[in-house]
Design a protein around this motif. Sequence first.
Motif, PDB file in Angstrom:
ATOM      1  N   LEU A  85      62.515  26.260  28.682  1.00 41.69           N
ATOM      2  CA  LEU A  85      63.477  27.275  28.255  1.00 41.69           C
ATOM      3  C   LEU A  85      64.802  27.046  28.952  1.00 41.69           C
ATOM      4  O   LEU A  85      64.834  26.779  30.155  1.00 41.69           O
ATOM      5  CB  LEU A  85      62.993  28.688  28.599  1.00 41.69           C
ATOM      6  CG  LEU A  85      64.037  29.741  28.184  1.00 41.69           C
ATOM      7  CD1 LEU A  85      63.414  30.859  27.386  1.00 41.69           C
ATOM      8  CD2 LEU A  85      64.812  30.278  29.370  1.00 41.69           C
ATOM      9  N   GLY A 118      69.329  28.102  28.581  1.00 44.40           N
ATOM     10  CA  GLY A 118      70.263  28.977  27.886  1.00 44.40           C
ATOM     11  C   GLY A 118      71.695  28.770  28.318  1.00 44.40           C
ATOM     12  O   GLY A 118      71.979  28.131  29.320  1.00 44.40           O
ATOM     13  N   ARG A 155      75.744  30.889  28.188  1.00 46.50           N
ATOM     14  CA  ARG A 155      76.462  32.122  27.831  1.00 46.50           C
ATOM     15  C   ARG A 155      77.424  31.839  26.696  1.00 46.50           C
ATOM     16  O   ARG A 155      78.123  30.823  26.724  1.00 46.50           O
ATOM     17  CB  ARG A 155      77.344  32.630  28.958  1.00 46.50           C
ATOM     18  CG  ARG A 155      76.827  32.427  30.271  1.00 46.50           C
ATOM     19  CD  ARG A 155      77.925  32.787  31.221  1.00 46.50           C
ATOM     20  NE  ARG A 155      77.662  32.048  32.433  1.00 46.50           N
ATOM     21  CZ  ARG A 155      78.223  32.338  33.578  1.00 46.50           C
ATOM     22  NH1 ARG A 155      79.107  33.296  33.662  1.00 46.50           N
ATOM     23  NH2 ARG A 155      77.923  31.650  34.627  1.00 46.50           N
ATOM     24  N   ALA A 192      72.713  33.678  25.969  1.00 43.90           N
ATOM     25  CA  ALA A 192      72.676  34.752  26.970  1.00 43.90           C
ATOM     26  C   ALA A 192      73.839  35.716  26.743  1.00 43.90           C
ATOM     27  O   ALA A 192      74.787  35.770  27.517  1.00 43.90           O
ATOM     28  CB  ALA A 192      72.706  34.149  28.367  1.00 43.90           C
ATOM     29  N   GLN A 231      74.625  38.393  29.333  1.00 34.47           N
ATOM     30  CA  GLN A 231      75.252  37.895  30.563  1.00 34.47           C
ATOM     31  C   GLN A 231      76.779  37.947  30.492  1.00 34.47           C
ATOM     32  O   GLN A 231      77.452  38.043  31.520  1.00 34.47           O
ATOM     33  CB  GLN A 231      74.799  36.463  30.879  1.00 34.47           C
ATOM     34  CG  GLN A 231      75.265  36.012  32.267  1.00 34.47           C
ATOM     35  CD  GLN A 231      74.864  34.593  32.628  1.00 34.47           C
ATOM     36  OE1 GLN A 231      74.059  33.984  31.945  1.00 34.47           O
ATOM     37  NE2 GLN A 231      75.411  34.085  33.697  1.00 34.47           N
ATOM     38  N   TYR A 282      71.369  40.693  37.502  1.00 34.21           N
ATOM     39  CA  TYR A 282      71.306  39.672  36.467  1.00 34.21           C
ATOM     40  C   TYR A 282      70.225  38.612  36.716  1.00 34.21           C
ATOM     41  O   TYR A 282      69.503  38.216  35.783  1.00 34.21           O
ATOM     42  CB  TYR A 282      72.685  39.007  36.232  1.00 34.21           C
ATOM     43  CG  TYR A 282      72.558  38.199  34.999  1.00 34.21           C
ATOM     44  CD1 TYR A 282      72.514  38.832  33.754  1.00 34.21           C
ATOM     45  CD2 TYR A 282      72.288  36.846  35.048  1.00 34.21           C
ATOM     46  CE1 TYR A 282      72.245  38.118  32.613  1.00 34.21           C
ATOM     47  CE2 TYR A 282      72.018  36.127  33.914  1.00 34.21           C
ATOM     48  CZ  TYR A 282      72.006  36.774  32.709  1.00 34.21           C
ATOM     49  OH  TYR A 282      71.701  36.082  31.577  1.00 34.21           O
ATOM     50  N   GLN A 293      67.448  37.229  34.144  1.00 32.59           N
ATOM     51  CA  GLN A 293      67.202  35.813  33.855  1.00 32.59           C
ATOM     52  C   GLN A 293      65.721  35.481  34.074  1.00 32.59           C
ATOM     53  O   GLN A 293      65.151  34.664  33.351  1.00 32.59           O
ATOM     54  CB  GLN A 293      68.097  34.938  34.737  1.00 32.59           C
ATOM     55  CG  GLN A 293      68.026  33.480  34.354  1.00 32.59           C
ATOM     56  CD  GLN A 293      69.279  32.712  34.741  1.00 32.59           C
ATOM     57  OE1 GLN A 293      70.386  33.249  34.769  1.00 32.59           O
ATOM     58  NE2 GLN A 293      69.121  31.450  35.047  1.00 32.59           N
ATOM     59  N   ASP A 315      64.082  36.408  31.018  1.00 27.79           N
ATOM     60  CA  ASP A 315      64.379  35.378  30.006  1.00 27.79           C
ATOM     61  C   ASP A 315      63.363  34.234  30.065  1.00 27.79           C
ATOM     62  O   ASP A 315      63.015  33.631  29.050  1.00 27.79           O
ATOM     63  CB  ASP A 315      65.736  34.708  30.302  1.00 27.79           C
ATOM     64  CG  ASP A 315      66.938  35.568  29.971  1.00 27.79           C
ATOM     65  OD1 ASP A 315      66.786  36.551  29.238  1.00 27.79           O
ATOM     66  OD2 ASP A 315      68.029  35.222  30.468  1.00 27.79           O
ATOM     67  N   GLN A 349      72.299  27.198  39.405  1.00 25.84           N
ATOM     68  CA  GLN A 349      71.308  28.173  38.928  1.00 25.84           C
ATOM     69  C   GLN A 349      70.034  28.187  39.782  1.00 25.84           C
ATOM     70  O   GLN A 349      69.131  28.991  39.540  1.00 25.84           O
ATOM     71  CB  GLN A 349      70.929  27.864  37.473  1.00 25.84           C
ATOM     72  CG  GLN A 349      72.085  28.003  36.497  1.00 25.84           C
ATOM     73  CD  GLN A 349      72.558  29.441  36.375  1.00 25.84           C
ATOM     74  OE1 GLN A 349      71.791  30.328  36.066  1.00 25.84           O
ATOM     75  NE2 GLN A 349      73.840  29.660  36.638  1.00 25.84           N
TER      76      GLN A 349
HETATM   77  N1  TRP Z   1      72.755  31.975  33.859  1.00 27.58           N
HETATM   78  C1  TRP Z   1      72.885  30.779  33.053  1.00 27.58           C
HETATM   79  C2  TRP Z   1      74.341  30.290  33.188  1.00 27.58           C
HETATM   80  O1  TRP Z   1      75.175  30.989  33.692  1.00 27.58           O
HETATM   81  C3  TRP Z   1      72.551  31.028  31.604  1.00 27.58           C
HETATM   82  C4  TRP Z   1      71.161  31.548  31.420  1.00 27.58           C
HETATM   83  C5  TRP Z   1      70.808  32.812  31.100  1.00 27.58           C
HETATM   84  C6  TRP Z   1      69.951  30.818  31.583  1.00 27.58           C
HETATM   85  N2  TRP Z   1      69.459  32.948  31.038  1.00 27.58           N
HETATM   86  C7  TRP Z   1      68.898  31.743  31.317  1.00 27.58           C
HETATM   87  C8  TRP Z   1      69.666  29.502  31.919  1.00 27.58           C
HETATM   88  C9  TRP Z   1      67.561  31.342  31.414  1.00 27.58           C
HETATM   89  C10 TRP Z   1      68.333  29.119  32.029  1.00 27.58           C
HETATM   90  C11 TRP Z   1      67.289  30.041  31.766  1.00 27.58           C
HETATM   91  O2  TRP Z   1      74.623  29.195  32.786  1.00 27.58           O
END
Ligand code: TRP
Length: 376
Positions: free
Chosen positions: A57, A59, A61, A93, A96, A180, A184, A187, A202
């Motif tokens: 997984l 992601g 923003r 996201a 976010q 946050y 995540q 997520d 991250q």
């Molecule tokens: N926080 C990540 C960023 O700023 C984006 C993100 C949100 C993400 N949820 C996630 C990445 C879950 C990996 C898994 O780039």
Amino acid sequence: MGITLEVPTNTADQPRDFPSGVADGAHPAPGEDRAAHLTGAELAGQLIGDARQIRVLTGDRPTGALHLGHYLGSLRNRVRLADAGAELFVLVADYQVITDRDASASIADHALGLVADYLAVGLDPARSTIFAHSAVPALNQLLLPLMSLISVPELERNPTTKAEAAASGRPALSALMLTYPVHQAADILFCRADLVPVGKDQLPHLEVTRTVARRFNTRYAPVFTEPKALISDAPSVLGSDGHKMSKSQGNTIALQAGADETAAIIKGFKTDTDRHITYEPEHRPEVSNLVLITALCRGEDPQTVAEQIGSGGASALKQAATEAVNEHLRPIRARRAELAGDRGYLSAILRRGAERATVEAEATLAQVRAAMGMAY
Ligand code: TRP
């Protein structure tokens, strides 16, 4: 280009500031070694050898167009992982975005633009689940039990949260920004992801995910997988000013930029005064960055590229980089332009993704509630 698996050494489990009782039993066993490095070849071997599919997984923003740095640093690896047989969840996201700014009128454009970028670089929506986390209520509900498993001081210590709060220019940390990393975690945990390809920034958030997963499993029942971070070993790509290529720096080459625009941007890239082109990332970061971009786009070794250009100087290097980028991105850009014109299709991809993600999230939430004795 390989991929490295990195599990950060855990510091989040120190009981220091944790309210007594909540962390009971959540400390790692003495000598437990979770550090693991896996090369790209080993990971590929696992993907082929493992009967159970690896679930990945990741992601982004929706705050603007994806660029060459995203593509060479992470998007390409996602496509490779999917092609190697991993089951991919790709998350937009959108919640976010409001951690550090007001939701803007363009959020829908950015969200659909991300979907267009994903499909254009080769993610197959029939095999990957592409969705916005705001559209999956059961994922968001997971936040409540997970928040009970981590303390405010632990969240306040998170270096990425601190850096993002500072960069936001806002006088105070919003409650959403502080929590946050737990969002995540929801997520990632809702679909029991095994691997999370992310940038190094991250890793603190990944550690929060692993911590709340472990604490839940210890306190209630073993419901969650502790995911691992997958850090690309592609060195980060620098932008026109010699700093890391980043939307917020305004130094990017957008995936969707035109060929002439790309040429103009590369012309403006910083170089140095030594006419002979070499690949020495430590000593000559700007020149080496252009060599690297050229090499990654051509699928060649940077040393070879540098030798080919040799005494041709910065102008030959820029010419080579422009050609390599434009050549490599041409089919991606053509696909993207086609997709961008069909918002209905892009929305349908997100709707279908949200339906699939909802099935997963509801199943996980049901297990979570049962484990907590709340199945009535
Ligand atoms: N926080 C990540 C960023 O700023 C984006 C993100 C949100 C993400 N949820 C996630 C990445 C879950 C990996 C898994 O780039």
